[in-house]
Design a protein around this motif. Structure first.
Motif, PDB file in Angstrom:
ATOM      1  N   UNK A 138       0.843  -1.138  -0.007  1.00 11.89           N
ATOM      2  CA  UNK A 138       0.089   0.104   0.111  1.00 11.89           C
ATOM      3  C   UNK A 138       1.178   1.222   0.014  1.00 11.89           C
ATOM      4  N   UNK A 139       2.027   1.187   0.815  1.00 13.26           N
ATOM      5  CA  UNK A 139       2.803   2.208   0.860  1.00 13.26           C
ATOM      6  C   UNK A 139       3.704   2.597  -0.308  1.00 13.26           C
ATOM      7  N   UNK A 140       4.338   1.401  -0.847  1.00 12.83           N
ATOM      8  CA  UNK A 140       5.114   1.562  -1.785  1.00 12.83           C
ATOM      9  C   UNK A 140       4.684   1.997  -3.005  1.00 12.83           C
ATOM     10  N   UNK A 141       3.403   1.536  -3.361  1.00  9.44           N
ATOM     11  CA  UNK A 141       2.654   1.762  -4.406  1.00  9.44           C
ATOM     12  C   UNK A 141       2.219   3.240  -4.718  1.00  9.44           C
ATOM     13  N   UNK A 142       2.217   4.211  -3.453  1.00 12.12           N
ATOM     14  CA  UNK A 142       1.761   5.418  -3.722  1.00 12.12           C
ATOM     15  C   UNK A 142       2.985   5.917  -4.718  1.00 12.12           C
ATOM     16  N   UNK A 143       2.182   6.867  -5.533  1.00 20.08           N
ATOM     17  CA  UNK A 143       3.162   7.506  -6.632  1.00 20.08           C
ATOM     18  C   UNK A 143       4.132   8.409  -6.314  1.00 20.08           C
ATOM     19  N   UNK A 144       3.751   9.127  -5.075  1.00 28.93           N
ATOM     20  CA  UNK A 144       4.779  10.160  -4.607  1.00 28.93           C
ATOM     21  C   UNK A 144       6.191   9.356  -4.234  1.00 28.93           C
ATOM     22  N   UNK A 145       5.922   7.911  -3.780  1.00 28.83           N
ATOM     23  CA  UNK A 145       7.334   7.446  -3.561  1.00 28.83           C
ATOM     24  C   UNK A 145       8.038   6.510  -4.647  1.00 28.83           C
ATOM     25  N   UNK A 146       6.696   5.994  -5.389  1.00 28.89           N
ATOM     26  CA  UNK A 146       7.231   5.135  -6.514  1.00 28.89           C
ATOM     27  C   UNK A 146       7.894   6.017  -7.594  1.00 28.89           C
ATOM     28  N   UNK A 147       7.306   7.217  -7.842  1.00 30.60           N
ATOM     29  CA  UNK A 147       7.488   7.829  -9.021  1.00 30.60           C
ATOM     30  C   UNK A 147       8.426   9.039  -8.863  1.00 30.60           C
TER      31      UNK A 147
END
Lengths: 499, 424
Positions: B72-81
């Protein structure tokens, strides 16, 4: 008037350690279905630790809120254009994330039998094949974990080939416009770095090259297009100069997004190169990784590639460990497989024509920005550019405003800055790479923002020099951070009763 | 846009390229496919990659449950991209998480400082050895033979081309632990580093204190390696080591057929300037509020170029974030409970099997089946949809006939009973 953003509140959030309180947990384990064991009795008391001092104790919802709040302090491609030159920040398709999480792929163990790994091996084979076609090279290893790791692998291959010919040689030539990883890589592979200057058009100076290449030259490390976004038109002649002295051409493929479907390094004299799947092939940067740095070689370097190599035998894929001339392993197992899955999905979605169209759009976008910005910023090199364009702050510097200031002011307009102060051959460099995934609307907003900043430099330079003004964190003191490094949290000393 | 660029057609943008470098044909790749057909193709591939098997493989890659919150956390675009957090003002999310990661790694390992991540454990090991070479001014590296064989292979590759001699010291044939006499005999005044893994490749818990004493007596540094990070929840941290290098795959990172994983290097404060890779540090912003940024970058390639501590640039940030979220969820109590469950499962299974070595172990051990070869046992297990252990003859000819087995909290009692039946 700023079109793209307006300010909105973000929530404050302490560090995990500061919201921690004894006894809180964010996990559930199933009941043990075997007899419990006593750690001290089983392992000996000397092998068992005391509790982990200071380790967090928080609930699940606190973890979710903590990291969600932190995430809201980040800029990301998902929020807008991210024009970092040479970083190729393009949209990351979500299909790629989905397929990488399919159970067989996400849970495959690297030591499970090859007969039970045929799907994974076919993926690796398909990606190797596609990358051979895109680069025009003869063989590919996917083992390196990132671009710099690929560089190291590539230069070790050069060294191994030259050693097999009797002399590994001493020096590697690196243009002064190169990424810092190039000289660092050459040093790690045991070579002396010989810098080579750029000519007046920003390209490698062929006369200087010819005078430097000798029997102790192992290779030239060249980025093409170079970090100015300019294609090295003399690459065929450069390769001839190197090859005539028994030296090799290494190409840093960081800028391959300018070439896919248009020109292939294998067709212009390159012996060995790396790619960055996390640039050209859209796998997400994730705040700094993971990447994947495939190395592509011509046939004469193939025997030296890292072990193991993928091979097909009696209708089955498997790993070949019998590689007597190999440089050995550069990483455990087979590389960043999950990144390979994503890159292959990207290639399949685009297909041959789509990959070429992406290149054309990337180059068109960069040229469009060049035309829109040229009246307002100094363009130190006039050669035609490909996927990125490098301006300098020369005009704004007259008002005391530097590239770093303009970059910070861009943040107030809702954009991530361009690459600042690189390449080193351009004083005050502003290196802009839009990629193909930006629309004309986003490009125009970006150009309008930079033009507005250029005007602010004339009317109110202090506004630019003290930017950013709209972020929750104002300009960060990096000098203080380095002077007295605080690299981990520690509990505050207990307060005195007199406080 | 073409008109603004002064181009009649998109092709004109490439007219400055010499004709003989141009590709004169379309790429020989199939046309683009739809989302639906790509997903179907990958499902087909996934289905032909060991779905539905119980596995007792460890050997550097461990099957641990991944809490749902991690993705859930690492799929957040703010972290992922997002990119590497060079622009601190708009990267405080990533920078704060790295700072927390570094802090938790220090707490776990007993070291003073930790970096933001390395590619994986196998590349962190040689980078740690090279740190020791720079710090001591000596050149020789000694590694235990019970260090993961593929880590040692990577070490040999890195060291060979820098002219660093690498030697190995053996293990005691009864315990599988480091042979102290052999270590003492091979330590010399030119040894920069001793590399020791614990739990070692056979699962055994090494006598770190004794080995540290021997190592330090000869002026070398002890580089402690770990491949099973969950063990740190229960085992005494390697406080006597000078440098710690390890693999965090066990912290909610999918096995993913071998990667991407996340390595890390931690060390005593005095080796900070020799550390490779990125570091996040605490500072203040212009308004005096706490803020974080990447720091001490004069060690790194983008500033120091050929004089850098390493050429590493991109690391494994998002994967390290998985480990950070995992450590936050389990926390002080959970990591110990998880490790204790692993201990209980592995000891339940081991009690049913003939063991090769006598030594304390965590969740892995070496079994020596009687009467049937590892290959025959493995084939019988596959019929029961069980992937047994790793046959060791491939890496250790003297252990031909032995299997390395691992039981984590994911191992179920009935599967272990079934495996033991086949062994018997």
């Amino acid at each position: 008037m700023i079109d793209k953003v307006r300010s909105h509140p973000t929530q404050n959030e302490p560090l995990l350690f500061e919201i921690s309180s004894p006894g809180k947990v964010g996990y559930q384990l199933p009941a043990l279905d075997v007899p419990p064991v006593d750690p001290e009795g089983t392992l000996g008391a000397r092998n068992v630790r005391a509790e982990i001092e200071g380790f967090p104790e928080v609930s699940e919802v606190e973890v979710i809120r903590h990291f969600t709040r932190l995430s809201s302090w980040n800029y990301a491609i998902d929020l807008g254009m991210y024009p970092l030159g040479s970083c190729t920040m393009k949209y990351n398709p979500r299909l790629n994330e989905m397929v990488a999480r399919l159970e067989g792929l996400a849970w495959g163990h690297p030591y499970q039998p090859e007969t039970l790994s045929q799907g994974a091996l076919e993926i690796i084979a398909a990606l190797e094949g596609a990358l051979r076609e895109v680069t025009g090279m003869d063989a590919v290893t996917l083992q390196p974990a990132a671009g710099a790791h690929g560089e190291l692998t590539g230069i070790l291959l050069v060294r191994a080939l030259l050693e097999s010919r009797g002399n590994p040689r001493r020096k590697v030539l690196v243009p002064d416009s190169a990424h810092g990883t190039n000289p660092a890589t050459a040093a790690m592979a045991g070579y002396t770095v010989q810098p080579i200057g750029s000519g007046p058009d920003g390209r490698v100076d062929l006369a200087a090259l010819a005078s430097l290449v000798d029997e102790e030259t192992a290779a030239l490390m060249v980025t093409n297009p170079n970090t100015l976004g300019v294609f090295e038109n003399g690459i065929l002649q450069a390769a001839e100069i190197l090859h005539a002295k028994g030296a090799l051409v290494y190409m840093d493929g960081a800028n391959m997004n300018a070439l896919v479907g248009i020109a292939r390094p294998g067709d212009f004299g390159v012996d060995v190169m790396h790619l960055n799947l996390h640039k050209t092939f859209s796998t997400p940067h994730g705040g700094g990784g993971p990447g994947c740095g495939p190395v592509c070689v011509k046939q004469h370097l193939e025997p030296f590639l890292p072990t193991p190599r993928l091979r097909r035998n009696a209708g089955q894929w498997g790993w070949d460990y019998d590689r007597p001339q190999s440089i050995g392993r550069v990483r455990a197992f087979y590389g960043n497989f999950g990144v390979m899955v994503r890159a292959l999905a990207y290639i399949m979605a685009h297909g041959g024509p789509g990959l070429r169209n992406a290149t054309i759009d990337a180059v068109l976008n960069a040229n469009y920005l060049r035309k829109r910005l040229e009246p307002f910023f100094d363009l130190p090199y006039q050669a035609p550019n490909m996927h990125e364009v490098v301006f300098s702050d020369a005009r704004q510097a007259q008002r005391g405003v530097r590239t770093g200031d303009i970059a910070k002011r861009l943040i107030d307009y809702g954009f991530h800055p361009y690459t600042v102060s690189f390449p080193l051959i351009v004083h005050g460099a502003m290196m802009i790479e839009p990629t193909e995934t930006e629309s004309k609307q986003e490009l125009d907003l970006f150009a309008d923002a930079l033009i507005a900043i250029a005007r602010e430099v004339e009317t109110d330079p202090e506004l630019v020099k003290s930017a950013p003004h709209s972020t929750r964190t104002s300009r960060v003191d990096e000098v203080a951070a380095a002077r007295k490094p605080v690299l981990r949290w520690r509990p505050a000393p207990p307060r005195q009763a007199a406080d | 846009m073409l008109e603004v660029c002064g181009a009649g057609a998109a092709e004109d943008l490439f007219s400055h390229l010499p004709p003989d470098v141009r590709l004169q044909r379309p790429l020989d790749l199939p046309p683009g496919q739809s989302e639906y057909s790509i997903a179907a193709q990958f499902r087909e591939w996934a289905d032909r990659t060991a779905s539905g098997y119980a596995s007792f493989l460890g050997a550097g890659v461990y099957a641990h449950f991944r809490p749902v919150v991690v993705d859930t956390i690492v799929s957040r675009g703010e972290f992922l991209t997002s990119y590497t957090p060079y622009q601190a003002e708009i990267s405080q999310g990533t920078l704060t998480a790295i700072f927390e990661f570094q802090s938790m790694i220090c707490q776990l390992t007993g070291m003073d400082v930790a970096n933001a991540s390395m590619y994986d454990g196998s590349t962190a090991a040689p980078e740690a050895a090279m740190m020791a070479v720079r710090a001591t001014g000596k050149s020789r590296v000694l590694t235990a033979r019970a260090v993961h064989p593929e880590y040692r292979e990577v070490l040999h590759t890195y060291a060979r081309y820098q002219g660093l001699p690498v030697a190995e010291f053996g293990y005691d044939p009864d315990t599988g632990l480091a042979d102290l006499a052999d270590l003492e005999a091979k330590l010399d005044g030119d040894t920069a580093a001793v590399l020791l893994q614990s739990p070692n490749f056979f699962g055994g818990i090494e006598e770190v204190r004794a080995i540290a004493e021997l190592t330090h007596a000869r002026g070398a540094l002890l580089v402690f390696l770990f491949t099973e990070a969950v063990s740190l929840g229960l085992l005494r941290p390697p406080a006597e080591a000078d440098i710690v290098a390890g693999e965090l795959q066990s912290f909610a990172i999918s096995p993913s057929y071998g990667g991407p994983f996340a390595g890390v290097i931690a060390a005593k404060e005095k080796f900070l300037r020799q550390m490779p890779g990125r570091l996040a540090g605490e500072t203040k912003d212009a308004a005096g509020r706490r803020a974080f940024c990447l720091t001490l970058s004069t060690r790194e390639q983008h500033i120091r170029r050929e004089k850098a501590t390493s050429n590493i640039c991109t690391n494994q940030a998002l994967v390290a974030l998985m480990a950070t979220v995992f450590m936050s969820l389990y926390g002080k109590q959970g990591l110990r409970e998880l490790a204790t469950q692993n201990l209980a499962k592995a000891h339940y299974l081991a009690a049913k099997l003939p063991l090769r070595f006598q030594a304390p172990f965590f969740n892995e051990f070496v079994a020596q089946p009687r009467g049937a070869s590892p290959e025959v046992i493995s084939a019988r297990l596959l019929e029961r949809k069980i992937i047994g252990g790793l046959p060791l003859g491939r890496f250790y000819p003297e252990l031909d006939g032995c299997l390395l087995l691992c039981a984590t909290e994911m191992a179920r009692r009935e599967q272990m009973d079934s495996l033991a039946e086949v062994f018997a």
